[in-house]
Design an enzyme around this catalytic site. Structure first.
Site, mmCIF file in Angstrom:
data_model
loop_
_atom_site.group_PDB
_atom_site.id
_atom_site.type_symbol
_atom_site.label_atom_id
_atom_site.label_comp_id
_atom_site.label_asym_id
_atom_site.label_seq_id
_atom_site.Cartn_x
_atom_site.Cartn_y
_atom_site.Cartn_z
ATOM 1 N N ILE A 1 -4.787 50.360 -48.199
ATOM 2 C CA ILE A 1 -5.935 50.865 -48.165
ATOM 3 C C ILE A 1 -6.361 51.853 -46.711
ATOM 4 C CG2 ILE A 1 -7.801 49.054 -48.202
ATOM 5 C CD1 ILE A 1 -6.399 46.421 -48.420
ATOM 6 N N LYS B 1 -9.291 51.933 -52.188
ATOM 7 C CA LYS B 1 -8.369 50.976 -52.115
ATOM 8 C C LYS B 1 -7.087 51.135 -53.762
ATOM 9 C CE LYS B 1 -7.703 46.058 -53.886
ATOM 10 N NZ LYS B 1 -6.690 45.462 -52.410
ATOM 11 N N ALA C 1 -5.309 48.880 -43.886
ATOM 12 C CA ALA C 1 -4.677 47.489 -44.110
ATOM 13 C C ALA C 1 -3.337 48.004 -45.693
ATOM 14 C CB ALA C 1 -5.046 46.321 -44.636
ATOM 15 N N ASP D 1 -8.687 36.820 -57.645
ATOM 16 C CA ASP D 1 -7.580 36.638 -56.679
ATOM 17 C C ASP D 1 -8.290 35.922 -55.079
ATOM 18 O OD1 ASP D 1 -5.526 36.315 -55.103
ATOM 19 O OD2 ASP D 1 -5.558 38.534 -54.992
ATOM 20 N N GLY E 1 -2.424 46.306 -49.450
ATOM 21 C CA GLY E 1 -2.936 45.308 -50.221
ATOM 22 C C GLY E 1 -1.946 45.460 -51.194
#
Length: 728
Positions: free
Chosen positions: A167, A182, A160, A274, A162
């Site tokens: 990630i 991450k 992914a 977040d 981010g």
């Protein structure tokens, strides 16, 4: 299995934490502030819709310049959260995924998601310099499959992109387990990357079963990484994209499941910042926070603050605190259940019930969202536990409306006070004395003496005793003064009650209990609209409780707004039909609108084991007898069955029996019912002769219970009028 001892919690300790409140065992200390690193954060931001700010500010204040006191906001959570949905709904567990299936075959950030990490301007190339601010950017993965980080983490591939970069899925070659890596920082300076890693070390102390485990912090060249537990589930955002908005019960179950994680973080001095559907995951039969990149220490004056447009609280870009997190949770829930432009047209607002039928259908849910996402931080829920208590109550109502009643004892209110089997007056009007009672806050210094005072029944003596207690404890005891105000209402000293409540409001304008007692005072004076306004404030604070709905229904009925009263009575009954004041209230309101069948259904909802069951049956029989149009043989039999279910003995039962038999005679006379000796009404065949004999017998029995000679004569005259004709 060890029982949890915190705040009268009824959960059990599993894996070091309570399965109900999410806290460690009583006696186990939370993280001490001196154990937390107080170093500054220096990281840059990026990613779609995510932004950062380095400014510092203060949380906004509430009305009249006052700040809400968290200590007043909750009585502690006792709701079961052992499974998603608090045991109210069942959700199938999600099978764990193969980690390799997450690896992106072509790790590329779509052009529509490429934004400058500094100014958030759109950029088109995969790497280069921002045309707006000149900041260098790079959307190309820096790690490739086969790379080994820190000598032991083998990279399997990117999974992914981010806010801080790519990630990756990795394999810990030493401990033989999957990990997720991450990015923390991506710069041209290796020393800066190492410093960013050091500044995040405080996260290693975060240990909670609903929060992704943090294994390590490492730097690799000019990048810093946080190494986390691999969670083999599905992100809520992915489910949202695949299925569209969730059924409301399912969405609430997920939110309810994640709230203990926030309770833990806030208690330990952290703010998540977040939260959104992307950042928590369904794994098996539970949910878990999966991204700790934006977590910061509450009150940290330095460093960037991360949030996502449409979720972030208005004050959070200055100084995010616990209630800022609760705002994001409310926003996340809204996004999960409604399709609306949450990042644009409704960035800091909600659709109205007129725009979203779901909100019109579930008023308590709408009020919950309004409070959770209020612009003023002091108007929001003040703790994750308080929020959890109220959303569980909202879920209970939603489920009850669709299935069957789901009653539970409130931590804040008693049941209604209509419990005397002989309280006929209480069934006939919305009496303020019948409203639920606020439970005592045991931490109040006068609590013990106030509890002993409960034995004092005489209202005048009670006032005198409470005045002495209020004088003794002064402003140290809020409970003593609140209960004195309530006692003043009981003896119609409304001006004294208002003066005392005004003083308490000046001391703490966020204590909703003042509104509750103000509402009771206005209701006792017949001011239905004024009482409605005060009870509405309580409802805003406690959307998951049924007592405010009961109170609003009383106020609306006093104002002759029978439609609104009926709508609130219905919701109370759907959740808990043991609240018999609502059953009788709904029956009254529907009768006013000539909905006798609806009124009958309301009375039929009173449980058979309740002390008011006989009074409900008597009222039901009367209601059924008043159904002029449509009364037929089946209607007569229904009334007869109702009368037979009354276990009490008394004149009213014989009066009802006599009137039923008279009604049978009338229906035969006008041709609506035919004689049928095989049909029995209270043991009397459906024929003119036997019905007359039965009615005469019942009227004479009613005369035996007459309170005076005039009433006795009346029943005997009615018996003589209905008895069979004699030709002798």
């Amino acid at each position: 299995m060890e029982n949890c001892q915190r705040n009268a919690c009824t959960g059990h300790i599993e894996d070091g934490f309570c399965d109900e409140c999410g806290m460690p065992p009583a006696g186990v200390k939370l993280l001490a502030k001196e154990d937390l690193h107080q170093t500054a954060q220096t990281r840059s931001a990026g990613g779609t819709g995510t932004f950062a700010t380095g400014t510092v500010g203060t949380v906004g204040t509430g009305r009249a310049g006052s700040k809400r006191h968290t200590s007043r906001s909750t009585r502690g959570s006792s709701a079961r959260r052992r499974s998603l949905g608090g045991g109210l709904i069942s959700l199938p567990p999600l099978p764990s995924q193969d980690p390799n299936a997450l690896i992106m075959a072509n790790p590329e950030v779509p052009e529509r998601k490429r934004r400058c990490p500094k100014c958030d301007a759109k950029v088109s190339r995969v790497k280069g310099f921002c045309g707006e601010c000149g900041t260098e950017y790079n959307f190309v993965p820096s790690l490739q499959a086969g790379d080994v980080v820190n000598g032991k983490f083998e990279i399997k591939g990117a999974i992914a992109f981010g806010g801080l970069g790519w990630i990756y899925l990795g394999w810990d070659q030493v401990l033989n387990r999957w990990v997720v890596m991450k990015g923390l920082l991506n710069t041209k300076d290796e020393a800066a990357a190492a410093n960013a890693v050091a500044e995040r070390q405080f996260l290693a102390a975060v240990k909670h079963p609903k929060i992704v485990g943090i294994y390590d912090f490492v730097n690799h060249g000019n990048e810093g990484f946080i190494v986390m537990e691999y969670v083999g589930g599905v992100a809520i955002s992915s489910m949202l994209k695949q299925k569209g908005v969730f059924p409301v019960e399912e969405a609430i179950a997920y939110i309810l499941g994640i709230l203990p994680a926030f309770s833990y973080l806030h208690a330990n001095g952290f703010v998540y910042c977040d939260f959104k559907p992307d950042n928590f995951m369904l794994e098996g039969d539970d949910v878990k926070l999966i991204d700790m990149g934006g977590v910061r220490q509450i009150g940290d004056p330095n460093g960037d603050i991360y949030g996502t447009r449409g979720y972030m609280a208005p004050e959070a870009n200055d100084d995010p605190v616990a209630v800022s997190d609760l705002y994001t949770i409310g926003r996340a829930l809204a996004v999960m259940i409604m399709d609306f432009k949450f990042a644009k047209d409704y960035e800091h607002s909600l659709p109205t019930p007129a725009e979203q039928p779901l909100l019109a259908q579930h008023d308590a849910l709408y009020r919950f969202l309004l409070r959770a996402t209020h612009q003023d931080p002091d108007q929001r829920f003040q703790s994750a536990d308080e929020m959890a208590d109220q959303i569980l109550g909202v879920l209970r109502e939603i489920v009850s409306l669709k299935t069957e009643p789901k009653p539970v004892e409130s931590q804040t209110f008693t049941s209604d006070n209509l419990f005397d089997a002989d309280d006929v007056a209480g069934t006939e009007q919305p009496d303020v004395r019948l409203l639920p009672t606020l439970k005592m806050q045991v931490a109040d210094p006068a609590a013990n003496e106030l509890l002993r005072l409960s034995a004092v029944i005489d209202p005048v003596k009670r006032v005198l005793t409470l005045e002495q207690l209020a004088k003794k404890f002064g402003d140290k005891s809020v409970e003593a003064r609140l209960r004195l105000a309530n006692a003043y209402v009981g003896v119609e000293r409304y001006a004294d009650a208002a003066k005392l409540l005004d003083q308490l409001f000046d001391e703490d304008p966020f204590d909703w209990r003042v509104c509750w007692y103000r509402g009771k005072s206005l209701l006792a004076q017949g001011d239905g609209q004024g009482a409605r306004n005060e009870f509405g404030k309580v409802y805003f604070e406690m959307p998951g409780e049924i007592a405010p709905k009961q109170a609003i229904a009383f106020a609306a009925e006093v104002s002759h707004d029978y439609k609104e009263a009926a709508s609130y009575y219905r919701r109370v009954i759907k959740v808990d039909p043991n609240q018999t004041a609502a059953c009788f209230g709904l029956a009254r309101c529907l009768s006013k609108n000539n909905d006798m069948q609806g009124a009958a259904e309301a009375l039929a909802a009173v449980p058979a084991q309740h002390s008011l069951f006989n009074l409900a049956r008597i009222a039901l029989a009367k209601t059924l007898l008043h159904q002029e149009p449509g009364m037929n043989r089946e209607g007569l039999e229904q009334v007869a069955q109702t009368i037979e279910s009354i276990s009490a003995e008394g004149g009213v039962v014989h009066q009802l029996a006599a009137k039923l038999l008279e009604r049978g005679l009338a229906l035969i006379a006008n041709g609506k019912v035919k004689e049928d000796r095989s049909c029995k009404l209270l043991g009397h065949a459906l024929s003119v002769q036997t019905l007359r004999q039965g009615a005469e017998e019942e009227f004479r029995k009613a005369a035996r219970y007459a309170v005076d000679a005039a009433e006795k004569i009346m029943w005997i005259d009615m018996a003589n009028a209905v008895r069979p004709k004699s030709f002798v």
